[in-house]
Design a protein around this motif. Structure first.
Motif, PDB file in Angstrom:
ATOM      1  N   GLY A   1       2.380 -26.861 -34.196  1.00  0.00           N
ATOM      2  CA  GLY A   1       2.639 -28.144 -33.599  1.00  0.00           C
ATOM      3  C   GLY A   1       4.077 -28.596 -33.825  1.00  0.00           C
ATOM      4  N   LEU A   2       4.629 -28.296 -34.990  1.00  0.00           N
ATOM      5  CA  LEU A   2       5.999 -28.720 -35.271  1.00  0.00           C
ATOM      6  C   LEU A   2       7.021 -27.951 -34.446  1.00  0.00           C
ATOM      7  N   LYS A   3       6.651 -26.740 -33.952  1.00  0.00           N
ATOM      8  CA  LYS A   3       7.561 -25.994 -33.079  1.00  0.00           C
ATOM      9  C   LYS A   3       7.673 -26.692 -31.732  1.00  0.00           C
ATOM     10  N   VAL A   4       6.566 -27.289 -31.291  1.00  0.00           N
ATOM     11  CA  VAL A   4       6.561 -27.993 -30.016  1.00  0.00           C
ATOM     12  C   VAL A   4       7.268 -29.337 -30.148  1.00  0.00           C
ATOM     13  N   ARG A   5       6.951 -30.044 -31.234  1.00  0.00           N
ATOM     14  CA  ARG A   5       7.529 -31.375 -31.438  1.00  0.00           C
ATOM     15  C   ARG A   5       7.792 -31.546 -32.930  1.00  0.00           C
ATOM     16  N   SER A   6       9.051 -31.466 -33.305  1.00  0.00           N
ATOM     17  CA  SER A   6       9.413 -31.413 -34.721  1.00  0.00           C
ATOM     18  C   SER A   6       9.628 -32.780 -35.371  1.00  0.00           C
ATOM     19  N   ASP A   7       9.307 -33.847 -34.656  1.00  0.00           N
ATOM     20  CA  ASP A   7       9.591 -35.192 -35.194  1.00  0.00           C
ATOM     21  C   ASP A   7       8.316 -36.005 -35.437  1.00  0.00           C
ATOM     22  N   VAL A   8       7.222 -35.340 -35.795  1.00  0.00           N
ATOM     23  CA  VAL A   8       5.959 -36.016 -36.042  1.00  0.00           C
ATOM     24  C   VAL A   8       5.810 -36.202 -37.559  1.00  0.00           C
ATOM     25  N   PRO A   9       5.981 -37.451 -38.039  1.00  0.00           N
ATOM     26  CA  PRO A   9       5.972 -37.683 -39.484  1.00  0.00           C
ATOM     27  C   PRO A   9       4.718 -37.172 -40.188  1.00  0.00           C
ATOM     28  N   GLY A  10       3.547 -37.396 -39.589  1.00  0.00           N
ATOM     29  CA  GLY A  10       2.314 -36.958 -40.213  1.00  0.00           C
ATOM     30  C   GLY A  10       2.242 -35.452 -40.374  1.00  0.00           C
ATOM     31  N   ALA A  11       2.715 -34.725 -39.369  1.00  0.00           N
ATOM     32  CA  ALA A  11       2.702 -33.268 -39.439  1.00  0.00           C
ATOM     33  C   ALA A  11       3.707 -32.773 -40.482  1.00  0.00           C
ATOM     34  N   LEU A  12       4.859 -33.410 -40.548  1.00  0.00           N
ATOM     35  CA  LEU A  12       5.850 -33.044 -41.559  1.00  0.00           C
ATOM     36  C   LEU A  12       5.317 -33.315 -42.962  1.00  0.00           C
ATOM     37  N   PHE A  13       4.630 -34.446 -43.105  1.00  0.00           N
ATOM     38  CA  PHE A  13       4.021 -34.801 -44.388  1.00  0.00           C
ATOM     39  C   PHE A  13       2.974 -33.761 -44.787  1.00  0.00           C
ATOM     40  N   ASP A  14       2.123 -33.373 -43.842  1.00  0.00           N
ATOM     41  CA  ASP A  14       1.096 -32.375 -44.117  1.00  0.00           C
ATOM     42  C   ASP A  14       1.720 -31.027 -44.480  1.00  0.00           C
ATOM     43  N   LEU A  15       2.808 -30.670 -43.811  1.00  0.00           N
ATOM     44  CA  LEU A  15       3.501 -29.428 -44.139  1.00  0.00           C
ATOM     45  C   LEU A  15       4.065 -29.505 -45.559  1.00  0.00           C
ATOM     46  N   GLY A  16       4.592 -30.671 -45.915  1.00  0.00           N
ATOM     47  CA  GLY A  16       5.062 -30.876 -47.284  1.00  0.00           C
ATOM     48  C   GLY A  16       3.931 -30.683 -48.279  1.00  0.00           C
ATOM     49  N   ASN A  17       2.759 -31.221 -47.963  1.00  0.00           N
ATOM     50  CA  ASN A  17       1.591 -31.053 -48.834  1.00  0.00           C
ATOM     51  C   ASN A  17       1.224 -29.571 -48.980  1.00  0.00           C
ATOM     52  N   ALA A  18       1.288 -28.838 -47.882  1.00  0.00           N
ATOM     53  CA  ALA A  18       0.952 -27.416 -47.932  1.00  0.00           C
ATOM     54  C   ALA A  18       1.934 -26.665 -48.832  1.00  0.00           C
ATOM     55  N   TYR A  19       3.217 -26.939 -48.663  1.00  0.00           N
ATOM     56  CA  TYR A  19       4.213 -26.291 -49.518  1.00  0.00           C
ATOM     57  C   TYR A  19       3.994 -26.672 -50.982  1.00  0.00           C
ATOM     58  N   TYR A  20       3.693 -27.919 -51.226  1.00  0.00           N
ATOM     59  CA  TYR A  20       3.464 -28.384 -52.600  1.00  0.00           C
ATOM     60  C   TYR A  20       2.286 -27.643 -53.224  1.00  0.00           C
ATOM     61  N   MET A  21       1.207 -27.523 -52.469  1.00  0.00           N
ATOM     62  CA  MET A  21       0.015 -26.846 -52.984  1.00  0.00           C
ATOM     63  C   MET A  21       0.281 -25.353 -53.229  1.00  0.00           C
ATOM     64  N   LEU A  22       1.251 -24.793 -52.519  1.00  0.00           N
ATOM     65  CA  LEU A  22       1.621 -23.392 -52.713  1.00  0.00           C
ATOM     66  C   LEU A  22       2.648 -23.221 -53.828  1.00  0.00           C
ATOM     67  N   GLY A  23       3.080 -24.334 -54.413  1.00  0.00           N
ATOM     68  CA  GLY A  23       4.074 -24.262 -55.478  1.00  0.00           C
ATOM     69  C   GLY A  23       5.498 -24.104 -54.971  1.00  0.00           C
ATOM     70  N   LYS A  24       5.702 -24.320 -53.685  1.00  0.00           N
ATOM     71  CA  LYS A  24       7.044 -24.223 -53.086  1.00  0.00           C
ATOM     72  C   LYS A  24       7.657 -25.627 -53.081  1.00  0.00           C
ATOM     73  N   TYR A  25       8.076 -26.045 -54.258  1.00  0.00           N
ATOM     74  CA  TYR A  25       8.458 -27.435 -54.482  1.00  0.00           C
ATOM     75  C   TYR A  25       9.668 -27.879 -53.658  1.00  0.00           C
ATOM     76  N   ASP A  26      10.700 -27.058 -53.598  1.00  0.00           N
ATOM     77  CA  ASP A  26      11.890 -27.459 -52.844  1.00  0.00           C
ATOM     78  C   ASP A  26      11.569 -27.637 -51.360  1.00  0.00           C
ATOM     79  N   GLN A  27      10.762 -26.729 -50.825  1.00  0.00           N
ATOM     80  CA  GLN A  27      10.382 -26.834 -49.413  1.00  0.00           C
ATOM     81  C   GLN A  27       9.498 -28.056 -49.180  1.00  0.00           C
ATOM     82  N   ALA A  28       8.642 -28.357 -50.145  1.00  0.00           N
ATOM     83  CA  ALA A  28       7.788 -29.548 -50.023  1.00  0.00           C
ATOM     84  C   ALA A  28       8.648 -30.802 -49.958  1.00  0.00           C
TER      85      ALA A  28
END
Length: 154
Positions: A1-28
């Motif tokens: 979804g972010l490839k289609v529209r990269s300015d959706v705050p909720g999707a960016l937030f969820d992606l941050g959560n995914a990175y955080y849960m994977l231990g990828k802190y800087d990306q989160a």
């Protein structure tokens, strides 16, 4: 979804959560910052940067982010409790306990470690929160909240 529209705050937030849960802190953190840049009232993004920083061992950085989240929404129980726990671990007991009481009065669910885990509180913060919630003053606050009748809406 972010490839289609990269300015959706909720999707960016969820992606941050995914990175955080994977231990990828800087990306989160990067994704949370992008989400917040798109929506300036998205205090959970700033709050979660605090969660990440705490897990990284940057307690001062975490507190700063949680203070920013509270400036956006002063009734947000989560960053208030997080600051309380951080202050308590740093030895600022009285201020921490007062903030903890305030947070739990705003939202008693934050006394439940499972609820905190569902809200992405990491192991370091959960361990410190357990110690904080086990204090006699916080136990008394929790008991008082459990004994008080739930608010009934008209």
């Amino acid at each position: 979804g972010l490839k289609v529209r990269s300015d959706v705050p909720g999707a960016l937030f969820d992606l941050g959560n995914a990175y955080y849960m994977l231990g990828k802190y800087d990306q989160a953190i990067t994704q949370y910052e992008k989400a917040f840049a798109q929506e300036k009232n998205l205090w959970p993004a700033i709050n979660n940067i605090g969660l990440v920083r705490y897990e990284m061992g940057d307690i001062k950085g975490a507190i700063k982010k949680w203070q920013e989240a509270i400036k956006i929404d002063e009734k947000a129980a989560e960053p208030i409790l997080a600051i309380a726990v951080a202050l308590y671990t740093q030895g600022q007991r009285q201020e921490a306990l007062a903030m903890g009481e305030t947070a739990l009065e705003l939202d008693g669910r934050y006394a439940d470690l499972e609820f905190l885990k569902e809200n992405l509180w990491g192991d370091r913060l959960l361990n410190d929160t357990q110690k904080f919630l086990d204090t006699p003053q916080m136990q008394a606050t929790i008991a008082q909240l459990e004994d008080s009748p739930a608010s009934v809406s008209p």
